[in-house]
Design an enzyme around this catalytic site. Structure first.
Site, PDB file in Angstrom:
ATOM      1  N   ASP A 159      36.680  49.445  40.033  1.00  0.00           N
ATOM      2  CA  ASP A 159      37.259  50.062  38.838  1.00  0.00           C
ATOM      3  C   ASP A 159      37.747  51.473  39.150  1.00  0.00           C
ATOM      4  OD1 ASP A 159      37.466  50.789  35.855  1.00  0.00           O
ATOM      5  OD2 ASP A 159      36.654  48.756  35.801  1.00  0.00           O
TER       6      ASP A 159
ATOM      7  N   HIS B 110      36.644  54.722  32.537  1.00  0.00           N
ATOM      8  CA  HIS B 110      36.687  53.260  32.392  1.00  0.00           C
ATOM      9  C   HIS B 110      35.575  52.582  33.193  1.00  0.00           C
ATOM     10  CE1 HIS B 110      38.432  49.162  32.774  1.00  0.00           C
ATOM     11  NE2 HIS B 110      38.974  49.429  31.599  1.00  0.00           N
TER      12      HIS B 110
ATOM     13  N   THR C  32      18.779  56.736  22.595  1.00  0.00           N
ATOM     14  CA  THR C  32      19.819  55.766  22.253  1.00  0.00           C
ATOM     15  C   THR C  32      19.259  54.357  22.259  1.00  0.00           C
ATOM     16  OG1 THR C  32      21.995  54.861  22.879  1.00  0.00           O
ATOM     17  CG2 THR C  32      20.540  55.577  24.670  1.00  0.00           C
TER      18      THR C  32
ATOM     19  N   ASN D  83      44.649  42.189  27.837  1.00  0.00           N
ATOM     20  CA  ASN D  83      44.762  42.632  26.446  1.00  0.00           C
ATOM     21  C   ASN D  83      46.159  42.451  25.866  1.00  0.00           C
ATOM     22  OD1 ASN D  83      42.113  43.487  26.749  1.00  0.00           O
ATOM     23  ND2 ASN D  83      42.681  45.611  27.137  1.00  0.00           N
TER      24      ASN D  83
ATOM     25  N   ALA E 276      41.880  36.821  37.114  1.00  0.00           N
ATOM     26  CA  ALA E 276      41.144  35.955  36.188  1.00  0.00           C
ATOM     27  C   ALA E 276      41.574  34.495  36.279  1.00  0.00           C
ATOM     28  CB  ALA E 276      41.320  36.471  34.760  1.00  0.00           C
TER      29      ALA E 276
ATOM     30  N   TYR F  70      42.447  32.714  38.828  1.00  0.00           N
ATOM     31  CA  TYR F  70      42.094  31.977  40.039  1.00  0.00           C
ATOM     32  C   TYR F  70      40.922  31.039  39.791  1.00  0.00           C
ATOM     33  CZ  TYR F  70      45.123  35.055  42.797  1.00  0.00           C
ATOM     34  OH  TYR F  70      46.205  35.735  43.307  1.00  0.00           O
TER      35      TYR F  70
ATOM     36  N   ASP G 126      37.802  31.157  30.327  1.00  0.00           N
ATOM     37  CA  ASP G 126      36.583  30.369  30.474  1.00  0.00           C
ATOM     38  C   ASP G 126      35.573  30.602  29.367  1.00  0.00           C
ATOM     39  OD1 ASP G 126      37.197  29.049  32.960  1.00  0.00           O
ATOM     40  OD2 ASP G 126      36.951  30.993  33.943  1.00  0.00           O
TER      41      ASP G 126
ATOM     42  N   SER H 125      38.275  44.414  29.087  1.00  0.00           N
ATOM     43  CA  SER H 125      37.634  45.176  30.165  1.00  0.00           C
ATOM     44  C   SER H 125      36.146  45.333  29.920  1.00  0.00           C
ATOM     45  CB  SER H 125      38.258  46.570  30.277  1.00  0.00           C
ATOM     46  OG  SER H 125      39.518  46.514  30.893  1.00  0.00           O
TER      47      SER H 125
END
Length: 397
Positions: free
Chosen positions: A60, A110, A126, A205, A218, A220, A246, A270
């Site tokens: 990433d 990200h 949290t 997206n 994705a 493959y 999937d 993502s």
């Protein structure tokens, strides 16, 4: 479009849903439990494992290991930076910093969000925590805000992740253009799967308005392609549709860790992919002998479905982490349709009776007995009265 020497650009796909507001680093901590975790019985999910010993490569924009919830989760020795030595300028004309060689710088945020969804450690301030909070993140920086990553660096990152022993690879990126067969990226994905590594990738997206297209990696074979679902377990409007999808996972208003501390919300496939990657990490920890296609089949088979089989919006359904970890007695090789109405036996036609039925006859005879008994009593009583009057008359005479 043919591959160039440097490969095609890859996009980490900024969110395409509601405006979440500007996220600055550091951010305030999110005090509550995010909705995507409220739907999971975490104690049941972690009954046997929390992912300890499993390595998840996050390919990433880098992972900030200074975040309190990621300090103990990131393997800084195995991390790597695949950005070019001379990166191109961003849209504002600035040259992005290449960052540390071990991939622990993240100026975009990200990759840090992705890593948090997978393996953030619990914290007192949290309710947010990773799906596999004892898994280890391998930070691999391969992209940045200027889009310096391409399919060449992505393929190299996958090969490196396999080399250093990753058990699961998360790729929350997709290509901007279709790829030719046997590309370097496809070869890298196939090599990872052959080495026993589970590969999870975001579907993309670009689904707003019903747009359908294949995205890579994705699409493959063998890669778990993840779409986004909302609070109602329906496809998020932006989520890419296609036969290659999937499974789906929460991807709307996703809370996660950001660089320098705190949390922000974001939308996109993502952040659905790492949700599934976390479940995959738990399954690998629980069943280290299972092959990648069996891990994938387990996740798909136990997903919550709205149709008996597969559809192009959410694949085999919305991932159910607890079910994936509890209905796992035997490995399966592929998901099968298991819900919906079974074909029932046709009803047996009722027989026609031209006379009375047995029940009707019994009811009739019962009525006769009751009525007949009443008549007999009346006859006897009447006869007694007639005899009494006759006797009185003759005695008196």
């Amino acid at each position: 479009m043919a591959l160039t020497a440097v490969g095609l650009p890859v996009a980490w796909a900024p969110p395409a849903a509601a405006d979440m507001g500007q996220c600055t680093f550091p951010a305030k901590p999110y005090e509550g439990r995010p909705w995507s975790l409220k739907r999971v019985l975490l104690e049941e999910l972690w009954k046997n494992t929390e992912g300890k010993g499993v390595k998840v490569a996050v390919i990433d924009t880098g992972v900030d290991d200074d975040h309190p919830q990621l300090k103990g989760a990131v393997d800084t020795k195995l991390g790597k930076n695949f950005l070019p030595k001379n990166p191109k300028k961003d849209e504002y004309g600035n040259v992005p910093e290449r960052g540390a060689e071990n991939g622990t710088d993240d100026t975009v945020g990200h990759g840090t969000k992705v890593a948090g969804i997978i393996a953030a450690r619990p914290a007192d301030n949290t309710g947010f925590v990773g799906i596999a909070p004892e898994a280890t993140i391998i930070p691999i920086r391969q992209n940045d805000a200027a889009g310096n990553g391409d399919t060449g660096t992505l393929a190299a990152s996958i090969n490196y992740a396999v080399e250093v022993g990753a058990d699961v690879i998360n790729i929350s990126q997709d290509t901007a253009e279709p790829l030719k067969p046997n590309s370097a990226l496809e070869r890298a994905v196939n090599a990872a799967l052959a080495a026993g590594v589970v590969v999870v990738a975001s579907a993309g997206n670009d689904g707003l308005g019903g747009n359908v297209k294949e995205t890579y990696p994705a699409s493959y074979e063998g890669v778990i392609a993840v779409a986004s679902s909302d609070r109602n377990n329906e496809r998020a409007p932006f989520s890419q549709s296609g036969d290659f999808v999937d499974v789906a996972a929460p991807g709307v208003d996703m809370i996660s860790t950001v660089p320098k501390g705190g949390h922000c919300a974001d939308n996109g496939t993502s952040f659905s992919a790492p949700y599934v990657a976390g479940v995959a990490a738990l399954l690998v920890a629980e069943h280290p002998e299972w092959k990648p296609h069996q891990i994938a089949a387990q996740i798909m088979q136990t997903a919550e479905r709205s149709v008996p089989g597969h559809d192009r919006h959410v694949g085999w359904g919305v991932v159910d982490p607890v079910r994936a970890l509890t209905e796992d007695d035997e490995p399966i090789d592929e998901p099968v349709a298991r819900e919906g109405l079974d074909k029932g036996e046709p009803p047996t036609p009722a027989k026609l009776h031209f006379g009375e039925t047995t029940q009707e006859r019994n009811e009739r005879l019962g009525t006769y007995v009751v009525v007949g008994g009443g008549v007999l009593v009346s006859v006897i009583a009447g006869g007694s009265l007639v005899y009494r009057d006759w006797r009185r008359r003759h005695v008196a005479g």
